[in-house]
Design a protein around this motif. Structure first.
Motif, PDB file in Angstrom:
ATOM      1  N   SER A  25       0.772  26.395  37.761  1.00 19.38           N
ATOM      2  CA  SER A  25      -0.343  26.659  38.671  1.00 19.38           C
ATOM      3  C   SER A  25      -0.861  28.077  38.462  1.00 19.38           C
ATOM      4  CB  SER A  25       0.089  26.473  40.126  1.00 19.38           C
ATOM      5  OG  SER A  25       0.348  25.123  40.407  1.00 19.38           O
ATOM      6  N   ASP A  26      -2.109  28.277  38.846  1.00 21.28           N
ATOM      7  CA  ASP A  26      -2.673  29.627  38.787  1.00 21.28           C
ATOM      8  C   ASP A  26      -1.854  30.575  39.654  1.00 21.28           C
ATOM      9  OD1 ASP A  26      -4.999  31.309  37.861  1.00 21.28           O
ATOM     10  OD2 ASP A  26      -5.199  31.565  40.038  1.00 21.28           O
ATOM     11  N   ALA A  27      -1.410  30.078  40.808  1.00 21.63           N
ATOM     12  CA  ALA A  27      -0.514  30.842  41.675  1.00 21.63           C
ATOM     13  C   ALA A  27       0.276  29.851  42.516  1.00 21.63           C
ATOM     14  CB  ALA A  27      -1.290  31.799  42.578  1.00 21.63           C
ATOM     15  N   ALA A  28       1.527  30.166  42.792  1.00 22.78           N
ATOM     16  CA  ALA A  28       2.367  29.308  43.622  1.00 22.78           C
ATOM     17  C   ALA A  28       3.329  30.182  44.410  1.00 22.78           C
ATOM     18  CB  ALA A  28       3.129  28.294  42.775  1.00 22.78           C
ATOM     19  N   VAL A  29       3.359  29.964  45.718  1.00 19.64           N
ATOM     20  CA  VAL A  29       4.197  30.762  46.609  1.00 19.64           C
ATOM     21  C   VAL A  29       5.075  29.830  47.433  1.00 19.64           C
ATOM     22  CG1 VAL A  29       4.213  32.349  48.571  1.00 19.64           C
ATOM     23  CG2 VAL A  29       2.525  32.638  46.755  1.00 19.64           C
ATOM     24  N   VAL A  30       6.354  30.163  47.534  1.00 13.04           N
ATOM     25  CA  VAL A  30       7.274  29.467  48.422  1.00 13.04           C
ATOM     26  C   VAL A  30       7.522  30.371  49.626  1.00 13.04           C
ATOM     27  CG1 VAL A  30       9.572  28.488  48.713  1.00 13.04           C
ATOM     28  CG2 VAL A  30       8.356  28.192  46.546  1.00 13.04           C
ATOM     29  N   ALA A  31       7.174  29.876  50.813  1.00 11.54           N
ATOM     30  CA  ALA A  31       7.380  30.634  52.042  1.00 11.54           C
ATOM     31  C   ALA A  31       8.539  30.012  52.816  1.00 11.54           C
ATOM     32  CB  ALA A  31       6.114  30.620  52.896  1.00 11.54           C
ATOM     33  N   THR A  32       9.496  30.854  53.240  1.00  6.51           N
ATOM     34  CA  THR A  32      10.673  30.388  53.970  1.00  6.51           C
ATOM     35  C   THR A  32      10.753  31.123  55.299  1.00  6.51           C
ATOM     36  OG1 THR A  32      11.848  30.005  51.878  1.00  6.51           O
ATOM     37  CG2 THR A  32      13.173  30.096  53.889  1.00  6.51           C
ATOM     38  N   VAL A  42      -1.991  27.063  44.113  1.00  8.98           N
ATOM     39  CA  VAL A  42      -3.420  27.333  44.051  1.00  8.98           C
ATOM     40  C   VAL A  42      -3.898  27.206  42.612  1.00  8.98           C
ATOM     41  CG1 VAL A  42      -5.223  29.063  44.456  1.00  8.98           C
ATOM     42  CG2 VAL A  42      -3.275  28.887  46.033  1.00  8.98           C
ATOM     43  N   ASN A  43      -5.009  26.490  42.404  1.00  8.31           N
ATOM     44  CA  ASN A  43      -5.558  26.326  41.059  1.00  8.31           C
ATOM     45  C   ASN A  43      -7.079  26.417  41.090  1.00  8.31           C
ATOM     46  OD1 ASN A  43      -3.284  25.551  39.067  1.00  8.31           O
ATOM     47  ND2 ASN A  43      -2.838  24.319  40.883  1.00  8.31           N
ATOM     48  N   VAL A  44      -7.651  26.759  39.936  1.00  4.59           N
ATOM     49  CA  VAL A  44      -9.105  26.905  39.809  1.00  4.59           C
ATOM     50  C   VAL A  44      -9.502  26.518  38.389  1.00  4.59           C
ATOM     51  CG1 VAL A  44      -8.888  29.353  39.194  1.00  4.59           C
ATOM     52  CG2 VAL A  44     -11.049  28.493  40.121  1.00  4.59           C
ATOM     53  N   THR A  45     -10.675  25.906  38.257  1.00  5.57           N
ATOM     54  CA  THR A  45     -11.155  25.523  36.927  1.00  5.57           C
ATOM     55  C   THR A  45     -11.769  26.723  36.222  1.00  5.57           C
ATOM     56  OG1 THR A  45     -13.290  24.843  37.845  1.00  5.57           O
ATOM     57  CG2 THR A  45     -11.591  23.146  37.623  1.00  5.57           C
ATOM     58  N   ASP A  46     -11.867  26.625  34.890  1.00  3.70           N
ATOM     59  CA  ASP A  46     -12.429  27.716  34.094  1.00  3.70           C
ATOM     60  C   ASP A  46     -13.955  27.775  34.206  1.00  3.70           C
ATOM     61  OD1 ASP A  46      -9.918  28.467  33.183  1.00  3.70           O
ATOM     62  OD2 ASP A  46     -10.003  27.063  31.502  1.00  3.70           O
TER      63      ASP A  46
END
Length: 337
Positions: A25-32, A42-46
């Protein structure tokens, strides 16, 4: 490489991690937070799309295993999203959308997946925080981050992030999301409470968001991507110039019409007039440009009326309601209670 930040959030540790899941992924967060664990990807096209709006999609993927259950009966998988899942999507979307440049036309997707959910923490709040962190460390332009917190009034006291099961007895259930600049979303339910209680709840909630914002900023310093140079759509300069010079005064005059149908009809006619005139000048595909310029003028005028004169568009004061009428006994066979 695993990066993490931990902060004290309403008396309990909140941990944000990057580099554990969803590497592509463009960004990935694990919240605990306690035993509640949420993944936000989170992802986005070019390349941008040709859609005349911001193509942002938010999915909250509800999973029964996160609460230690397996769907029974013939179907062993989850079906369509529940009402609570749809509302959680909206809670995530609302504070994020206005913090993205309005001209963004690249497809964006935020997928929030609850991996583990406990009764002592509301998964919607943690999902909002995870999505905010994901957007902030991603390559998508984002005027954040924001924090989110739940404030409840229970037994006359304001409580931050109460246990989910205890909210049924709360007089006020207030959800607050805010950036460093101010509050970007509030949502409230409950019994009738005084305005002073609501103000105190909003103030307490906004102050509680500060530590979350700081933690997300620290996470970006450790694992944030450079913000991408995405092309931002905006109406053509010649369209803006023509409407502001030729039609702006007439738009403002139309907004002063008290009758909504007449007002809307007049504004639609002015939009058609703008498209026709600009087409004669050799411009093509004007619908989105004209609509956007009209919207900007209308929004600015409504803000001026509200903040400077204390009026609505139809001339009513901000605390003045339309005439309301009620009648009973209209239908012979219906039943109401």
């Amino acid at each position: 490489m695993l990066q993490e930040v931990t902060t004290d959030f309403a008396g309990r540790p909140l941990k944000l991690e990057v580099g554990r899941l969803a590497y592509q992924s463009d960004a990935a967060v694990v919240a605990t937070y306690g035993d509640t664990v949420v993944l936000a990807a989170v992802n986005v096209t070019d390349k941008p799309t040709d859609m005349p709006f911001m193509p942002l999609r938010v999915d909250f993927e509800e999973k029964m295993y996160s609460v230690g259950r397996i769907p029974g009966g013939f179907f062993k998988r989850e079906g369509r999203p529940s009402e609570e899942a749809i509302l959680t999507c909206r809670k995530i979307d609302r504070p994020i959308r206005p913090l993205i440049p309005p001209g963004m036309r690249n497809d964006m997707q935020i997928i929030v997946l609850p991996l583990s959910v406990e009764a002592d923490s509301s998964v919607d709040v943690i999902s909002m925080i995870a999505a905010s962190a994901g957007m902030h460390i991603s390559s998508i332009p984002f005027d954040g981050p924001f924090g989110a917190v739940r404030v409840a009034q229970m037994d006359g006291e304001l409580v931050l992030n109460p246990a989910f099961e205890s909210l049924a007895d709360a007089d006020m259930d207030l959800l607050v999301a805010g950036t460093r600049e101010g509050i970007v979303q509030i949502e409230m339910s409950g019994n009738a409470v005084g305005e002073q209680v609501i103000r105190e709840g909003m103030k307490l909630g906004y102050e509680a968001c500060a530590c979350v914002i700081e933690a997300i900023e620290q996470l970006r310093e450790k694992a944030g991507k450079p913000k991408g140079d995405f092309p931002l759509w905006e109406p053509r300069a010649e369209v803006v110039e023509f409407i502001n010079s030729e039609l702006k005064d007439r738009i403002i005059e139309a907004l002063a019409m008290a009758d909504k149908s007449e007002r809307d009809g007049t504004l639609a006619g002015l939009q058609g007039e703008a498209v026709e005139a600009l087409t004669e000048q050799g411009h093509e595909s004007l619908g989105s440009d004209v609509h956007e310029v009209f919207e900007d003028i209308i929004k600015a005028r409504l803000q001026d009326l509200a903040f400077e004169q204390g009026l609505r568009v139809d001339g009513r004061r901000l605390d003045e309601m339309r005439a309301v009428s009620c009648e009973v006994g209209l239908l012979p066979r219906v039943h109401g209670s």
